[in-house]
Design a protein around this motif. Structure first.
Motif, PDB file in Angstrom:
ATOM      1  N   ASN A  83      95.856 -11.125 -73.058  1.00 37.59           N
ATOM      2  CA  ASN A  83      96.783 -10.689 -74.108  1.00 37.59           C
ATOM      3  C   ASN A  83      96.655  -9.206 -74.447  1.00 37.59           C
ATOM      4  OD1 ASN A  83      98.897 -11.325 -75.917  1.00 37.59           O
ATOM      5  ND2 ASN A  83      97.455 -11.465 -77.625  1.00 37.59           N
ATOM      6  N   GLN A  84      96.584  -8.377 -73.410  1.00 33.02           N
ATOM      7  CA  GLN A  84      96.517  -6.929 -73.605  1.00 33.02           C
ATOM      8  C   GLN A  84      97.905  -6.299 -73.513  1.00 33.02           C
ATOM      9  OE1 GLN A  84      93.397  -5.321 -74.424  1.00 33.02           O
ATOM     10  NE2 GLN A  84      93.238  -7.533 -74.779  1.00 33.02           N
ATOM     11  N   ILE A  85      98.088  -5.173 -74.179  1.00 34.16           N
ATOM     12  CA  ILE A  85      99.351  -4.446 -74.088  1.00 34.16           C
ATOM     13  C   ILE A  85      99.545  -3.955 -72.658  1.00 34.16           C
ATOM     14  CG2 ILE A  85     100.552  -2.334 -74.788  1.00 34.16           C
ATOM     15  CD1 ILE A  85      99.371  -2.666 -77.556  1.00 34.16           C
ATOM     16  N   ASP A  86     100.711  -4.223 -72.090  1.00 35.30           N
ATOM     17  CA  ASP A  86     101.039  -3.733 -70.755  1.00 35.30           C
ATOM     18  C   ASP A  86     101.624  -2.334 -70.905  1.00 35.30           C
ATOM     19  OD1 ASP A  86     101.867  -3.245 -68.181  1.00 35.30           O
ATOM     20  OD2 ASP A  86     102.651  -5.269 -67.857  1.00 35.30           O
ATOM     21  N   VAL A  87     100.749  -1.353 -70.876  1.00 35.33           N
ATOM     22  CA  VAL A  87     101.149   0.028 -71.152  1.00 35.33           C
ATOM     23  C   VAL A  87     102.215   0.502 -70.176  1.00 35.33           C
ATOM     24  CG1 VAL A  87     100.320   2.404 -71.320  1.00 35.33           C
ATOM     25  CG2 VAL A  87      98.889   0.528 -72.143  1.00 35.33           C
ATOM     26  N   LEU A  88     102.103   0.122 -68.922  1.00 34.92           N
ATOM     27  CA  LEU A  88     103.037   0.614 -67.904  1.00 34.92           C
ATOM     28  C   LEU A  88     104.455   0.085 -68.103  1.00 34.92           C
ATOM     29  CD1 LEU A  88     100.877   0.468 -64.648  1.00 34.92           C
ATOM     30  CD2 LEU A  88     101.167   2.344 -66.267  1.00 34.92           C
ATOM     31  N   LYS A  89     104.604  -1.051 -68.762  1.00 29.53           N
ATOM     32  CA  LYS A  89     105.926  -1.639 -68.968  1.00 29.53           C
ATOM     33  C   LYS A  89     106.449  -1.440 -70.382  1.00 29.53           C
ATOM     34  CE  LYS A  89     105.394  -5.176 -65.378  1.00 29.53           C
ATOM     35  NZ  LYS A  89     105.372  -6.644 -65.087  1.00 29.53           N
ATOM     36  N   ALA A  90     105.684  -0.746 -71.205  1.00 34.73           N
ATOM     37  CA  ALA A  90     106.103  -0.517 -72.582  1.00 34.73           C
ATOM     38  C   ALA A  90     107.278   0.450 -72.620  1.00 34.73           C
ATOM     39  CB  ALA A  90     104.937   0.035 -73.400  1.00 34.73           C
ATOM     40  N   ALA A  91     108.192   0.212 -73.554  1.00 32.46           N
ATOM     41  CA  ALA A  91     109.367   1.065 -73.710  1.00 32.46           C
ATOM     42  C   ALA A  91     109.493   1.494 -75.161  1.00 32.46           C
ATOM     43  CB  ALA A  91     110.626   0.318 -73.268  1.00 32.46           C
ATOM     44  N   ALA A  92     109.967   2.709 -75.366  1.00 28.12           N
ATOM     45  CA  ALA A  92     110.098   3.255 -76.712  1.00 28.12           C
ATOM     46  C   ALA A  92     111.019   2.386 -77.556  1.00 28.12           C
ATOM     47  CB  ALA A  92     110.635   4.679 -76.632  1.00 28.12           C
ATOM     48  N   GLY A  93     110.592   2.149 -78.807  1.00 31.54           N
ATOM     49  CA  GLY A  93     111.414   1.395 -79.738  1.00 31.54           C
ATOM     50  C   GLY A  93     111.385  -0.103 -79.545  1.00 31.54           C
ATOM     51  N   GLN A  94     110.586  -0.598 -78.638  1.00 38.05           N
ATOM     52  CA  GLN A  94     110.510  -2.026 -78.379  1.00 38.05           C
ATOM     53  C   GLN A  94     109.067  -2.515 -78.525  1.00 38.05           C
ATOM     54  OE1 GLN A  94     112.204  -3.047 -74.572  1.00 38.05           O
ATOM     55  NE2 GLN A  94     113.989  -1.718 -74.860  1.00 38.05           N
ATOM     56  N   GLU A  95     108.921  -3.766 -78.892  1.00 37.11           N
ATOM     57  CA  GLU A  95     107.603  -4.367 -78.957  1.00 37.11           C
ATOM     58  C   GLU A  95     107.014  -4.397 -77.549  1.00 37.11           C
ATOM     59  OE1 GLU A  95     104.294  -6.090 -80.817  1.00 37.11           O
ATOM     60  OE2 GLU A  95     106.105  -5.196 -81.704  1.00 37.11           O
ATOM     61  N   PRO A  96     105.840  -3.792 -77.346  1.00 36.45           N
ATOM     62  CA  PRO A  96     105.306  -3.729 -75.979  1.00 36.45           C
ATOM     63  C   PRO A  96     104.959  -5.104 -75.431  1.00 36.45           C
ATOM     64  CG  PRO A  96     103.671  -2.974 -77.559  1.00 36.45           C
ATOM     65  CD  PRO A  96     104.942  -3.151 -78.324  1.00 36.45           C
ATOM     66  N   PRO A  97     105.262  -5.349 -74.155  1.00 38.60           N
ATOM     67  CA  PRO A  97     104.891  -6.640 -73.554  1.00 38.60           C
ATOM     68  C   PRO A  97     103.383  -6.741 -73.406  1.00 38.60           C
ATOM     69  CG  PRO A  97     105.696  -5.146 -71.873  1.00 38.60           C
ATOM     70  CD  PRO A  97     105.898  -4.457 -73.186  1.00 38.60           C
ATOM     71  N   ARG A  98     102.911  -7.971 -73.258  1.00 44.78           N
ATOM     72  CA  ARG A  98     101.478  -8.201 -73.097  1.00 44.78           C
ATOM     73  C   ARG A  98     101.207  -8.953 -71.808  1.00 44.78           C
ATOM     74  NH1 ARG A  98      98.041  -7.017 -77.302  1.00 44.78           N
ATOM     75  NH2 ARG A  98      99.109  -6.181 -79.138  1.00 44.78           N
ATOM     76  N   TYR A  99      99.988  -8.786 -71.321  1.00 45.33           N
ATOM     77  CA  TYR A  99      99.609  -9.446 -70.080  1.00 45.33           C
ATOM     78  C   TYR A  99      98.107  -9.672 -70.062  1.00 45.33           C
ATOM     79  CZ  TYR A  99      97.744  -5.074 -67.996  1.00 45.33           C
ATOM     80  OH  TYR A  99      97.013  -3.949 -67.712  1.00 45.33           O
ATOM     81  N   ASP A 100      97.663 -10.466 -69.096  1.00 47.88           N
ATOM     82  CA  ASP A 100      96.231 -10.682 -68.903  1.00 47.88           C
ATOM     83  C   ASP A 100      95.725  -9.604 -67.954  1.00 47.88           C
ATOM     84  OD1 ASP A 100      96.414 -12.860 -70.545  1.00 47.88           O
ATOM     85  OD2 ASP A 100      96.483 -14.328 -68.916  1.00 47.88           O
ATOM     86  N   ARG A 101      94.890  -8.728 -68.467  1.00 42.47           N
ATOM     87  CA  ARG A 101      94.445  -7.559 -67.699  1.00 42.47           C
ATOM     88  C   ARG A 101      93.219  -7.929 -66.869  1.00 42.47           C
ATOM     89  NH1 ARG A 101      94.898  -2.019 -67.404  1.00 42.47           N
ATOM     90  NH2 ARG A 101      92.962  -0.808 -67.275  1.00 42.47           N
ATOM     91  N   LYS A 102      93.386  -7.879 -65.540  1.00 36.88           N
ATOM     92  CA  LYS A 102      92.314  -8.265 -64.628  1.00 36.88           C
ATOM     93  C   LYS A 102      91.542  -7.038 -64.161  1.00 36.88           C
ATOM     94  CE  LYS A 102      94.830 -12.335 -62.999  1.00 36.88           C
ATOM     95  NZ  LYS A 102      95.413 -13.048 -61.829  1.00 36.88           N
ATOM     96  N   LEU A 103      90.228  -7.155 -64.168  1.00 34.93           N
ATOM     97  CA  LEU A 103      89.348  -6.079 -63.723  1.00 34.93           C
ATOM     98  C   LEU A 103      88.379  -6.622 -62.680  1.00 34.93           C
ATOM     99  CD1 LEU A 103      88.373  -4.530 -67.189  1.00 34.93           C
ATOM    100  CD2 LEU A 103      90.194  -3.755 -65.653  1.00 34.93           C
ATOM    101  N   THR A 104      88.110  -5.813 -61.660  1.00 34.86           N
ATOM    102  CA  THR A 104      87.097  -6.156 -60.667  1.00 34.86           C
ATOM    103  C   THR A 104      85.837  -5.370 -60.976  1.00 34.86           C
ATOM    104  OG1 THR A 104      88.784  -6.544 -58.977  1.00 34.86           O
ATOM    105  CG2 THR A 104      86.534  -6.160 -58.204  1.00 34.86           C
TER     106      THR A 104
END
Length: 458
Positions: A73-94
């Motif tokens: 449930n992290q903010i998906d910074v790359l898909k965020a758009a101005a004036g809109q609620e930022p989408p969220r995703y499960d951020r995977k790390l190796t």
């Protein structure tokens, strides 16, 4: 009559061959890295004969494993758009995890499929760790070291340091930061926002896994004794994680993502205050980026109370020196702080592994060559790695392990090594005028400067 007879010429040719063979043997024994590179290049575990004392590997055999962790449930910074609620995703790390292992339960192997800076070329690195070796238990667990790479980078960029610390009784977790590696590099804003969040999440995950029955890390990690090590943008993240919230000017910085997203790390904000973690006992920030761009001010830096070692090249043209790393050191007034300077080194001082041999060919001669991502035009990479291993061992020894003997290597009597005097008796006992740095043989500290100030000192 001048000249050689026919019978003498074969003997002379044989003598020349013997001399040439002897020269090759001499080169191989005098410069063992040449011999090693002939058969299996890209070693990350080299220690030069002139390395300082604490660069030597420790007593432990080591193992290594690759694990995946997911921050939900992290903010998906790359898909965020101005004036809109930022989408969220499960951020995977190796993560690459090194740890003390039982001797004899695996042969040191290779790290295959490691991407170069170009994001395309894959290479194999060679080190001391045995893949999937059984861990060596320790009462209470081993202290933890977290390593955070630059932008772009990967979890192997500081693997020389990871292996070295593991041999000395640390569990080491090096992160592949999503959107910030060589082969998945995204907008800079993701790195600005996610870097400190990733660092704290990995600390929490390593702590959680150490308490999970049946996991190989179970009982192995003492996360209450953690050292955080960051290079470049990893150093930027480490400074924020250590307590320095960013300025309003930083929040307004154009990083290719919706304006204002960096306010999550604004100095004085509730979200930034939540990053502070008492389990982190020491921070190493190598060439941290941001100060030269106005990302911190005196008020923000004064919130750092965790002991911190800054490392920099005096000619760093990426993170800056006088207005960059040195200014960070000067402003961190409420913590024990140190500044190790490699004189005339650039941004690659101390952190990156030696340039893999494949990078010597790719883009040869170009300023953008992958080789230039690892190397420094003045300093030898192995020498810088060894010096970093020495001082990080001393620094974490003092503040994470509470080892006074290790920590004493930080107490240099003269800040600039070129001004120190090496004077010892035949039996090695120092003479009264001896001011050379502890752990360094004669002439081997040249080009270095180590400054230090105690908490509260200006």
């Amino acid at each position: 009559m001048s000249g050689s007879t026919v019978s003498e010429r074969p003997r002379r040719r044989n003598a020349v061959r013997r001399a040439a063979l002897g020269a090759l043997i001499l080169l191989a024994t005098t410069f063992p890295s040449l011999a090693q590179n002939t058969h299996h290049a890209n070693r990350i575990d080299l220690v030069r004969p002139d390395a300082p004392a604490l660069a030597r590997h420790g007593e432990h055999a080591i193992g290594v494993r690759t694990i995946e962790v997911t921050n939900p449930n992290q903010i998906d910074v790359l898909k965020a758009a101005a004036g809109q609620e930022p989408p969220r995703y499960d951020r995977k790390l190796t993560l690459e995890v090194w740890y003390p292992a039982d001797a004899g339960n695996g042969q040191p192997g290779a790290y295959s499929g490691v991407f170069l800076r170009d994001g395309k070329t894959q290479v194999t690195l060679h080190g001391r760790a045995a893949r999937d070796a059984a861990p060596k238990p320790a009462a209470g667990g081993y202290p933890l070291a977290i390593i955070s790479h630059g932008y772009p980078g990967n979890r192997f960029l500081l693997s020389h340091l990871a292996e070295n610390l593991a041999t000395k009784g640390y569990v080491v977790a090096a992160i592949d930061h999503a959107d910030s590696t060589y082969n998945d590099q995204g907008k800079f804003g993701s790195t600005l926002i996610n870097r400190p969040l990733d660092q704290l999440f990995v600390l929490n995950e390593m702590d959680r896994l150490s308490k999970q029955p049946g996991h190989f890390l179970s009982g192995l990690v003492d996360a209450s004794r953690t050292g955080l090590i960051g290079y470049s943008m990893g150093g930027y993240g480490a400074v924020i994680t250590a307590g320095a919230g960013v300025t309003k000017e930083a929040v307004a910085y154009d990083s290719g993502v919706p304006a204002g997203m960096l306010s999550v790390h604004l100095a004085g904000s509730e979200t930034h205050r939540k990053l502070r973690d008492e389990r982190i006992k020491a921070v190493v920030a190598i060439a941290p980026w941001g100060m030269q761009r106005g990302f911190w001010n005196g008020e923000g830096l004064s919130a750092i109370t965790t002991p911190i070692l800054y490392v920099a090249g005096s000619k760093d043209d990426v993170s800056g020196y006088e207005k960059g790393v040195r200014a960070l050191y000067a402003g961190t007034v409420n913590a024990d702080r140190y500044l190790l300077t490699f004189e005339n080194a650039n941004h690659n001082a101390a952190a990156p592994i030696p340039a893999p041999v494949e990078s010597w060919k790719a883009g040869e001669g170009a300023a953008s060559s992958p080789f230039n991502h690892y190397a420094d035009p003045v300093w030898d990479s192995v020498r810088m790695n060894n010096i970093a291993q020495h001082f990080v061992t001393a620094f974490l020894g003092r503040y994470v392990k509470n080892d006074a003997e290790l920590g004493s290597h930080l107490d240099v009597p003269v800040e600039r090594a070129s001004e120190a005097v090496y004077a010892v008796e035949k039996d090695g006992k120092p003479k009264p005028e001896h001011t050379y740095w502890k752990g360094f043989a004669s002439r081997t500290a040249m080009g270095l400067m180590l400054e230090r100030k105690a908490r509260g000192a200006n």
